[in-house]
Scaffold this motif. Sequence first.
Motif, PDB file in Angstrom:
ATOM      1  N   LEU A  12      14.822 -40.421  10.091  1.00  0.00           N
ATOM      2  CA  LEU A  12      15.104 -41.477   9.121  1.00  0.00           C
ATOM      3  C   LEU A  12      16.374 -42.238   9.476  1.00  0.00           C
ATOM      4  O   LEU A  12      16.448 -43.456   9.280  1.00  0.00           O
ATOM      5  CB  LEU A  12      15.186 -40.904   7.705  1.00  0.00           C
ATOM      6  N   LEU A  16      16.068 -46.051   9.687  1.00  0.00           N
ATOM      7  CA  LEU A  16      16.748 -46.822   8.644  1.00  0.00           C
ATOM      8  C   LEU A  16      18.170 -47.229   9.024  1.00  0.00           C
ATOM      9  O   LEU A  16      18.793 -48.011   8.307  1.00  0.00           O
ATOM     10  CB  LEU A  16      16.800 -46.012   7.338  1.00  0.00           C
ATOM     11  N   CYS A  19      20.992 -43.028   6.551  1.00  0.00           N
ATOM     12  CA  CYS A  19      20.131 -42.119   5.815  1.00  0.00           C
ATOM     13  C   CYS A  19      20.949 -41.362   4.779  1.00  0.00           C
ATOM     14  O   CYS A  19      21.948 -40.725   5.100  1.00  0.00           O
ATOM     15  CB  CYS A  19      19.461 -41.140   6.782  1.00  0.00           C
ATOM     16  N   ASP A  23      17.064 -40.591   0.496  1.00  0.00           N
ATOM     17  CA  ASP A  23      16.028 -41.046   1.417  1.00  0.00           C
ATOM     18  C   ASP A  23      15.196 -39.871   1.914  1.00  0.00           C
ATOM     19  O   ASP A  23      13.966 -39.943   1.981  1.00  0.00           O
ATOM     20  CB  ASP A  23      16.654 -41.775   2.615  1.00  0.00           C
ATOM     21  N   ARG A  26      13.078 -38.542  -1.019  1.00  0.00           N
ATOM     22  CA  ARG A  26      11.955 -39.434  -1.315  1.00  0.00           C
ATOM     23  C   ARG A  26      10.847 -39.255  -0.272  1.00  0.00           C
ATOM     24  O   ARG A  26       9.673 -39.148  -0.608  1.00  0.00           O
ATOM     25  CB  ARG A  26      12.419 -40.899  -1.347  1.00  0.00           C
ATOM     26  N   ARG A  27      11.231 -39.183   1.012  1.00  0.00           N
ATOM     27  CA  ARG A  27      10.227 -39.035   2.068  1.00  0.00           C
ATOM     28  C   ARG A  27       9.551 -37.678   1.991  1.00  0.00           C
ATOM     29  O   ARG A  27       8.334 -37.571   2.199  1.00  0.00           O
ATOM     30  CB  ARG A  27      10.866 -39.238   3.451  1.00  0.00           C
TER      31      ARG A  27
END
Length: 147
Positions: A12, A16, A19, A23, A26-27
């Motif tokens: 991530l 992104l 991170c 995050d 959520r993933r």
Amino acid sequence: MAHATQRLRRYLEDELEECRSEDVDRRLAELGTLEAALGGERVEAELDVLSALAAETRYTLARVLVAAEEELCVCELNAVVDVSESGLSHALSTLADAGLVTGRTDGRWRKYRATNRAVALVTVLEGCVDADTSGSGDDPGAAIDDA
């Protein structure tokens, strides 16, 4: 799980560029939803079907019955595969348990027919092999990316 979470965090961060713990959380929740959608019973049932086709004799029988597009007697099937009568009976029983063939007794003869499930699976497998041999390149991931 901690190692997988660390790898996910690194991924991530690459994706992104920044991170946060939110995050990652959520993933993980999104991935948990995907896993739950598969359902353990469904995966097990699908594996049973694939396992039924995972032997040369059973796969050959399924393909022959699909190609025949009609019922075939056990004696006809025995002429196609070189196995004992008990081996043939066991293979057909396994295919029937997986919902790939149906059998019925007609007088003193036992006849089998491929189910729609068998037709669909054999068709997909033939298509996969045909696509792979059509000169699509050496990249095994290319077929996955195109799907």
